[in-house]
Design a protein around this motif. Sequence first.
Motif, PDB file in Angstrom:
ATOM      1  N   MET A 131       0.835  -1.192   0.000  1.00 46.17           N
ATOM      2  CA  MET A 131       0.000   0.000   0.000  1.00 46.17           C
ATOM      3  C   MET A 131       0.879   1.255   0.000  1.00 46.17           C
ATOM      4  O   MET A 131       1.885   1.297   0.673  1.00 46.17           O
ATOM      5  CB  MET A 131      -0.852  -0.009   1.246  1.00 46.17           C
ATOM      6  N   SER A 132       0.427   2.208  -0.765  1.00 50.52           N
ATOM      7  CA  SER A 132       1.292   3.362  -0.964  1.00 50.52           C
ATOM      8  C   SER A 132       0.923   4.507  -0.022  1.00 50.52           C
ATOM      9  O   SER A 132      -0.134   5.102  -0.144  1.00 50.52           O
ATOM     10  CB  SER A 132       1.174   3.826  -2.420  1.00 50.52           C
ATOM     11  N   GLU A 192       2.691   6.987  -0.041  1.00 50.99           N
ATOM     12  CA  GLU A 192       3.060   8.111  -0.891  1.00 50.99           C
ATOM     13  C   GLU A 192       1.814   8.674  -1.577  1.00 50.99           C
ATOM     14  O   GLU A 192       1.616   9.884  -1.653  1.00 50.99           O
ATOM     15  CB  GLU A 192       4.051   7.591  -1.934  1.00 50.99           C
ATOM     16  N   ALA A 193       0.966   7.769  -2.072  1.00 48.17           N
ATOM     17  CA  ALA A 193      -0.270   8.201  -2.729  1.00 48.17           C
ATOM     18  C   ALA A 193      -1.137   8.974  -1.747  1.00 48.17           C
ATOM     19  O   ALA A 193      -1.683  10.028  -2.067  1.00 48.17           O
ATOM     20  CB  ALA A 193      -1.028   6.996  -3.274  1.00 48.17           C
ATOM     21  N   LYS A 194      -1.239   8.451  -0.526  1.00 49.48           N
ATOM     22  CA  LYS A 194      -2.057   9.122   0.475  1.00 49.48           C
ATOM     23  C   LYS A 194      -1.520  10.528   0.754  1.00 49.48           C
ATOM     24  O   LYS A 194      -2.278  11.497   0.728  1.00 49.48           O
ATOM     25  CB  LYS A 194      -2.081   8.296   1.767  1.00 49.48           C
ATOM     26  N   GLU A 238       0.274  12.379  -1.074  1.00 48.76           N
ATOM     27  CA  GLU A 238       0.143  13.291  -2.210  1.00 48.76           C
ATOM     28  C   GLU A 238      -1.299  13.759  -2.397  1.00 48.76           C
ATOM     29  O   GLU A 238      -1.551  14.940  -2.642  1.00 48.76           O
ATOM     30  CB  GLU A 238       0.669  12.652  -3.500  1.00 48.76           C
ATOM     31  N   VAL A 239      -2.245  12.823  -2.258  1.00 43.70           N
ATOM     32  CA  VAL A 239      -3.653  13.216  -2.399  1.00 43.70           C
ATOM     33  C   VAL A 239      -4.004  14.260  -1.332  1.00 43.70           C
ATOM     34  O   VAL A 239      -4.606  15.293  -1.625  1.00 43.70           O
ATOM     35  CB  VAL A 239      -4.588  11.984  -2.295  1.00 43.70           C
ATOM     36  N   LEU A 240      -3.576  14.001  -0.095  1.00 39.13           N
ATOM     37  CA  LEU A 240      -3.891  14.952   0.972  1.00 39.13           C
ATOM     38  C   LEU A 240      -3.210  16.307   0.729  1.00 39.13           C
ATOM     39  O   LEU A 240      -3.802  17.360   0.974  1.00 39.13           O
ATOM     40  CB  LEU A 240      -3.481  14.381   2.331  1.00 39.13           C
TER      41      LEU A 240
END
Lengths: 214, 546
Positions: free
Chosen positions: A1-2, A4-6, A8-10
Motif C-alpha cells: 500500500m502506498s 506516498e499516494a495518500k 500526495e492526495v492529501l
Amino acid sequence: MSTEAKSEVLARIRGALQDSPDAPQVRRAYRRTSGRPAAEIREMFEDRLVDYKATVHHENAATLPERIAELLGPSARYVIPEGLDRSWLPEDTIGRRVLVESRMEDAGTVLSVRDLNEVDAVVTSSTVSCAETGTIFLSGRPEEGRRAISLVPDHHICIVPAASIVELVPEALARVEPTAPITMISGPSATSDIELERVEGVHGPRRLDVILLT
Amino acid sequence: MSRTALGMPTIRPVHGHGNLHADVDFPTAAKEEMANIQMRANIRHATHTIRGKRARVVEELPDWQELRTAGSALKEQVMANLPELLEQFEKNFTARGGTVHWARDAAEANRIITELIEATGTTDVIKVKSMATAEIDLERHLAEHGITATETDLAELIVQLGHDRSSHILVPAIHKNRHEIRDIFLSEMPETDDSLTSEPRDLAEAARAHLREKFLSTSVAVSGANFGVTETGTLTVVESEGNGRMCLTLPDTLITVMGIEKLVPTFQDLEVYLQLLPRSSTGERMNPYTSMWTGVTPGDGPQDVHVVLLDNGRSAVLADPAGRSALHCIRCSACLNVCPVYEQAGGHAYGSTYPGPIGAILSPQMTGITAAENSSLPYASSLCGACYDVCPVKINIPEILVHLRDEDVRTRHGERPPTEQRPTEEASPGLAGRLFRRLPRVPSEMDVMMKGASTVMSSGRRMALAEKALPLGRALAGRDRAISWLPGMAGGWTDERDIPAPPRESFRNWWADHAAETEDRVRQDGGSRHVPAPDRADHTDEEDSP
C-alpha cells in the motif's frame, strides 16, 4: 500500500483549500419528528407499500401463524433466523418445513448460498420502518439474520411490529445501529431499465409480503 | 482553474484521466447524434417520464427546500474539511476490519484493484453499476489483465453485451428500445432462444436467469459507493434490482471504488441525502434497496473488504473556488432530465462518463479545460437554469458554465496557449520549455475583433460614428430583411442562424430626437426632471477615458 499516494492526495487537497473556505452552518430545518397520530402513520406506510406492489397483511399474535402458513402454501421449505420468535410460526407439516439458520457454525446450521437458492421462502422480523417512504430496515439482529437469507430466496415474508413504524426518514435512521449491516427495503426488487417500464422482481425476492403485527 | 494567490507555495492542480474526455467537440458530436431519430425519441420519452415522476414526489415533501439547503451546506462542510474527514474515515473503516487504499489517478486505482483481484486467484468478478469505475475504465483495464468483469445492473448488462456506451447516469441503456435489447440478448446470451419476447418482464427474467449462477459462484465483487460516513466508516450503495445486494453480500471479497468527495460527516447526515437522492433520481419516494456496511461483520457478508479512495482530478476541481461546488454532486441525474440540450443531443455527445449539465462542468474541471475537446462542453447549454432548479444539492450549474466559458476564452485568447501548441513537460523539459509553455499565442481574429469592439464601444463618439455604418448592414440584408452570411469568423454565427437587418436608425440617434418628449410629458404631469440628451454623431464628445 502506498503511503506516498495518500500523502500526495492529501497535499493536493490542502493545496486546493488554500483559500480556507468558510462553510455555512448546517441548518436542519427539515422535519425531524412526526406530529401525526400512530393510526395515520400506519395507514401511510401501508399506502406506500401497496404502491410498490408489496402485499400487506394485518395480524395479531394469535392469527399470525395461520397467515404465514397460508402465504407459504402447503409445500414449502423456508428459512428463519435463529432469533425469530417461534410462536409466530405455523407447525411443520410433511410438506412445509422450517430451517433455522445460524450465522455461527458452532451454534447450528450455516446454509450455503446454494442451499439458500433452493429454499422457497424466508421469514424475518425487522428493526424499524419508515411510513413516508414505505421503507423497512433490517440490521442483522438475531430475529432478522444475516443479509444473505433475506436476499437469495425468492419470497420474503417480513414481519413489521406496529410499534416499530415511524413516519419520517430521520426518525427511522435514528433507530438503527450505524455499524450493523443494514438493508433498507422499499418494495420488491424492481427495474425500470427497459424503456422506463417498471418490472417488479429482478434479482432480489420477487415477492414481498409484509405483515403488520399488532 | 482560476485561483487566488495567497502567498503560499502553490501545489499545481493535478488533473484526472480516463473516460472523462470529449474526443470530438460537442457541436460536431451533437450533430451526429441528433441524426439518430430512434435514440432521440427514446431519450425524449425517458427524460419527460422521469421529470414528471420527480416533480410529483418532490411536491409531496413540504420541506424539500430545507432538505436541499442542508444537503448543500453539508457538502460545503465536507469540502472545507476534506483532508481531516478522509483521514477519520480511513481510521474508522480500518478499525472495523476493512482496508483503505489511496489512488491519485485512474491508472493507480486500476492497478490497485487488479492486484487485489489477482491476489485472490480468480479471473472473474461481478460488478455493481458505478460511475467511478466507468470513469477509470476499469473493465477494459481488467480485460487486459485477463480478468472478466460482469456488469450486473440490467442497463449496464445491456450496454456491456451490446458493446455499447452508457448514455445516461441513471438509465445507461435509455437509448435502446425493447426490440433492440431483445436482439442483443439473443445474440449474446447463449441460453436464450427465439421464444424470448421483447416484453420488459421477459427480458428482465432472462437477465435474472443469466446472472443467477454468477452471483452464486463469483468470489470477488467490485462496487462504487453513494456515500461514505466519516464518523463510522460506513459505505452505502443505493439500487433497485437487488444485483447490488447480491454483489455486496455473497462474495468473499468486496472492493469499493469511491471518489474522495463522497464523504458525509455523520451517519445522521444520511437522513438528508436518502430523501434527496431517490426523489431526484428515479422519482421514487425511496429506491427498492439501500445497503450499508461498515468494514467486516463476522458471519455476514464479505470478510475481505477494501475501499479505494480516488482523486483523479477531484482535487483540481476543489482548487477552483468558483467551480468546486461541482463536487457536491450526488449523481442523481435530475439535471440531465430537465436539460433541453441533453434532450436533443443525448448522452454520447458529451464524450465523458458524466453527461448532461453536470458533466459539462465536471468533465472539463476534472481534466483541465484544455484537455481534448472538453472546452466545448461548457457551451453545451442554453443557460436556461432548469438544472439549478432541480439540483438536490443546489449546484449553480449555469454560473459555473459561464465561469468555465470565461476560462476557456481567456485560455484561448492569449493568457495561456492551448494544449496542442503547448509542449508537454516530457516533450521539452527545462527552462526553455517552461518559458515556451508560458508564451501567449498570436492574437486570433476573435481577439482582434473583441479588441476593436472594445475600442469602439468604450467611447460614445466612436460608437456614434460606427452607427453611421448601419445602412451598410441594411444593404447586406436581402429582401427578407435578414443577413444570412457574414465574412470570416463572424460567419460562425450565421452558419446556424440569420441576423435581422439593422434598423434604419440607431437607438442612440432616435433617443437624441425623442428625449425631449419625455421631459414634456413629465412637465405636463406636474413633475420636474431633467433628462439629458445624448450626443449625436456630429456633436463633439469629451475625450474618452482609457
